[in-house]
Design a protein around this motif. Structure first.
Motif, short mmCIF file in Angstrom:
data_model
loop_
_atom_site.label_atom_id
_atom_site.label_comp_id
_atom_site.label_asym_id
_atom_site.label_seq_id
_atom_site.Cartn_x
_atom_site.Cartn_y
_atom_site.Cartn_z
N LYS A 149 29.68 56.07 16.25
CA LYS A 149 29.50 57.54 16.23
C LYS A 149 29.58 58.12 17.65
CE LYS A 149 27.24 61.56 15.42
NZ LYS A 149 26.08 61.57 16.24
N ASP A 150 28.97 57.40 18.61
CA ASP A 150 29.00 57.82 20.01
C ASP A 150 30.05 56.94 20.73
OD1 ASP A 150 26.38 59.64 20.28
OD2 ASP A 150 25.97 57.99 18.92
N SER A 185 23.44 62.35 11.94
CA SER A 185 22.96 62.56 13.30
C SER A 185 21.56 63.13 13.23
CB SER A 185 23.87 63.55 14.04
OG SER A 185 23.23 64.03 15.21
#
Ligand code: AMP
Length: 279
Positions: A149-150, A185
């Motif tokens: 995701k990051d 998130s």
């Protein structure tokens, strides 16, 4: 599950877990846990004998006008979730333990930290690299797990671990998404009902762009279309949508296989990030 806040106690506890050659996987988090974090824990349980999770809302990775004070915190709820998942140890230090008075060393992964989220959030990745290197030294894990995701963060941590010869393996886990496709998130909690409904345009626009680029569409035009779609769909602004080399993060204006589409956009006061493989 042990909850530990003192570095000496942590070292003793991790040594005990590693006795007899057992392996330890570390999952660093800022808490406010969701199914994305838990997917990292599940992966940790598959690849190591024990999982250690850290929860620390790291002040040095937030800019002066960002959401450090407002960042969601609920350690009791998080600890209950982690205990259920079979986590051996929760490392939950306070700010004074992490940054004793006079703390003045930081890590900068210069080449990978300047663009994308680094441009929009000056100093953010120095804060991330510094805290992650401290966590590696404190816990001494055999493996550390981070979410794709990051993506930029994962690339920076891999580079840092290589450059500084950290003796551990870094593993990336796929992005966990809600049923409509929005990446999970902790910051999704900031969204109003209407904003949450609108936010689906973000992954949808990226998915369409990734498909078009893989199919041979012009990269620059396709990115411009995606940015316009995101704003028309209810976002206030787009920080960036970019096609990048997955490792060097170099911007690409022509498609090559294994490229990654990286993006950040703002809806109200909330900044969301996402990324997708292309091709
Ligand atoms: P954070 O608490 O936001 O700092 O995230 C802690 C770790 O969980 C990081 O390695 C993130 O990349 C990972 N993570 C956060 N959201 C997701 C997600 N939706 N899917 C997979 N990993 C995630």
């Amino acid at each position: 599950m042990q909850i530990i806040r003192d570095i000496a106690m942590l070292r003793r506890a991790v040594s005990a877990l590693q006795q007899g050659g057992k392996s330890v996987a570390l999952v660093p988090t800022m808490g406010a846990l969701h199914a994305g974090h838990l997917s990292l824990v599940h992966m940790g349980r598959r690849v190591a004998d024990h999982v250690v999770v850290s929860i620390f809302v790291n002040p040095t990775q937030f800019g002066p006008n960002e959401d450090y004070a407002a960042y969601p915190r609920d350690e009791a709820r998080d600890a209950a979730l982690l205990a259920q998942e079979g986590v051996a140890l929760l490392w939950a230090p306070d700010v004074a333990t992490m940054y004793p008075s006079g703390h003045s060393t930081h890590i900068e992964v210069a080449e990978l930290g300047a663009d994308y989220c680094g441009a929009a959030r000056p100093g953010h990745f120095d804060g991330v690299a510094t805290i992650v290197s401290k966590l590696f030294n404190q816990v001494g894990p055999d493996i550390a797990l981070f979410g794709e995701k990051d993506w930029q963060q994962l690339a920076i941590i891999r580079r840092m671990a290589r450059d500084l010869d950290f003796a551990l393996d870094i593993l990336g886990a796929p992005i966990a998404r809600d049923a409509d496709g929005l990446a999970l998130s902790s910051r999704n909690a900031y969204l109003s009902k209407e904003q949450r409904k609108a936010a689906v345009v973000f992954p949808n626009a990226l998915k369409a762009a990734a498909k078009a680029i893989a199919g041979g569409a012009d990269v620059v035009q396709t990115i411009a279309r995606a940015e316009a779609d995101i704003v028309e769909g209810g976002f206030d602004s787009v920080d960036y949508v970019a096609l990048a080399d997955p490792v060097s993060l170099e911007r690409l204006h022509v498609f090559k296989s294994s490229a990654r589409l990286l993006a950040a956009a703002r809806i109200g006061k909330t900044r969301l990030i996402d990324n997708m493989a292309v091709g």
